[in-house]
Design an enzyme around this catalytic site. Structure first.
Site, PDB file in Angstrom:
ATOM      1  N   SER A 165       2.572  22.432   9.670  1.00  0.00           N
ATOM      2  CA  SER A 165       2.244  21.695   8.449  1.00  0.00           C
ATOM      3  C   SER A 165       2.134  22.650   7.263  1.00  0.00           C
ATOM      4  O   SER A 165       3.064  23.400   6.989  1.00  0.00           O
ATOM      5  CB  SER A 165       0.961  20.892   8.677  1.00  0.00           C
ATOM      6  N   GLU A 256       7.421  10.985  11.431  1.00  0.00           N
ATOM      7  CA  GLU A 256       6.626  11.526  10.323  1.00  0.00           C
ATOM      8  C   GLU A 256       7.463  11.724   9.063  1.00  0.00           C
ATOM      9  O   GLU A 256       8.666  11.970   9.113  1.00  0.00           O
ATOM     10  CB  GLU A 256       5.989  12.850  10.725  1.00  0.00           C
ATOM     11  N   HIS A 286       3.147  13.633  13.420  1.00  0.00           N
ATOM     12  CA  HIS A 286       2.961  14.951  12.823  1.00  0.00           C
ATOM     13  C   HIS A 286       2.262  15.900  13.797  1.00  0.00           C
ATOM     14  O   HIS A 286       1.200  15.593  14.333  1.00  0.00           O
ATOM     15  CB  HIS A 286       2.132  14.784  11.547  1.00  0.00           C
TER      16      HIS A 286
END
Length: 323
Positions: A165, A256, A286
């Site tokens: 991320s 995602e 995610h």
């Protein structure tokens, strides 16, 4: 990869869309209580659905580099990974939207990575927004890498950097800097690259993210970088004309919104002359690799990561032997 996600993964994504997505829409990250509650929710999800901590050993690090910079983090070693000064390692940069997570929330994932690869994993505990804004997190990530190389003496070619991320953005930023010695390879899980979330919004037109809306995610990221123009080169990363990145594996979930970032980054790495393997796992959420009790696909995804890391380090050892 399978043509579609498992029934359990698809069910989890549906349930998440009815619960977590709705919760994230009403929690104000700009307010202390909203940010605190968001942190609690994420930590509990990762603890409930993450891999086991059985056999995982943790050694906290709180030290100063020789140039005076402070570094906080932790060594994580899975079962069978030896203690002592490492001669090879995996450097992990956790995600969080720059504001939510920590080495502790990711300890189950890093412990699994360590056990699977046989490598000790160092996770940097970079300072979080909104108390600490850009470029604090990036500076802390740089300090962690410099400490491993300069203070511990681990050769960069015998290390792999991994991030998920927002940790993906911090990692790519680190490796684009001309003074950064490159590792043997790079592993990115659901990387956030476009901080304007333009690609994420485009992806949302195809399929809504089961965890969060782009407009809610950008409010979180702005806690870190709102004081800086988005065109700043450390925020808008120029991968195409920047330094060629080391061999890279990118994994993302097909459900995602950041799948668009993963696809674009892979294209940019290849356009710059680099090598990149892209895996978009159907119907996955995610950073699904951190949630094997929720997503069975996390297990084969981890096998792919393990093989990639082993091949990269073996190739580096072979190159050094020849030279």
């Amino acid at each position: 990869m399978p043509a579609q996600g498992s029934l359990r993964s698809r069910t989890a994504a549906t349930v998440s869309g009815l619960t977590l997505r709705q919760i994230s829409a009403v929690l104000p990250p700009e307010q202390a209580w909203g940010l605190w509650l968001s942190r609690q929710i994420v930590a509990r999800i990762m603890a409930a659905f993450g891999p086991s901590l059985s056999g995982v050993r943790v050694d906290p690090v709180d030290t100063h580099l020789t140039d005076g910079r402070r570094l906080i983090g932790e060594w994580v070693r899975g079962r069978g990974v030896p203690t002592g000064a490492p001669d090879r390692a995996l450097y992990y940069v956790h995600g969080s939207g720059y504001a939510l997570c920590s080495p502790r929330t990711h300890r189950r994932l890093t412990g699994w990575l360590s056990a699977a690869t046989g490598l000790p994993v160092f996770t940097v505990d970079y300072r979080l927004a909104p108390r600490h804004r850009f470029p604090t997190a990036a500076d802390d990530v740089r300090a962690g890498w410099d400490w491993l190389i300069d203070d511990l003496g681990v050769p960069p070619g015998r290390m792999v950097i991994a991030g998920d991320s927002a940790g993906g953005h911090l990692t790519v930023d680190l490796l684009l800097q001309t003074a950064t010695a490159h590792p043997a390879a790079l592993v990115l899980l659901s990387p956030l690259i476009d901080l304007t979330f333009t690609r994420a919004r485009e992806r949302e037109l195809l399929r809504r993210d089961p965890a969060i809306r782009s407009r809610d995610a950008i409010r979180l990221v702005e806690l870190y970088c709102a004081a800086e123009q988005p065109t700043h080169p450390r925020l808008t990363l120029d991968v195409v004309t920047g330094r060629r990145l080391p061999p890279t594996l990118i994994q993302a979930g097909g459900a995602e919104m950041l799948a668009g970032d993963a696809i674009a980054l892979a294209d940019d790495i290849r356009a710059a002359g680099g090598s990149c393997e892209l895996q978009v796992w159907p119907d996955q959420v995610h950073v699904f690799q951190a949630l094997p009790r929720l997503a069975p696909e996390a297990v084969p995804a981890m096998r792919e990561i393990t093989a990639f890391v082993a091949d990269a380090l073996s190739a580096g050892d072979a190159d050094r032997a020849v030279s």
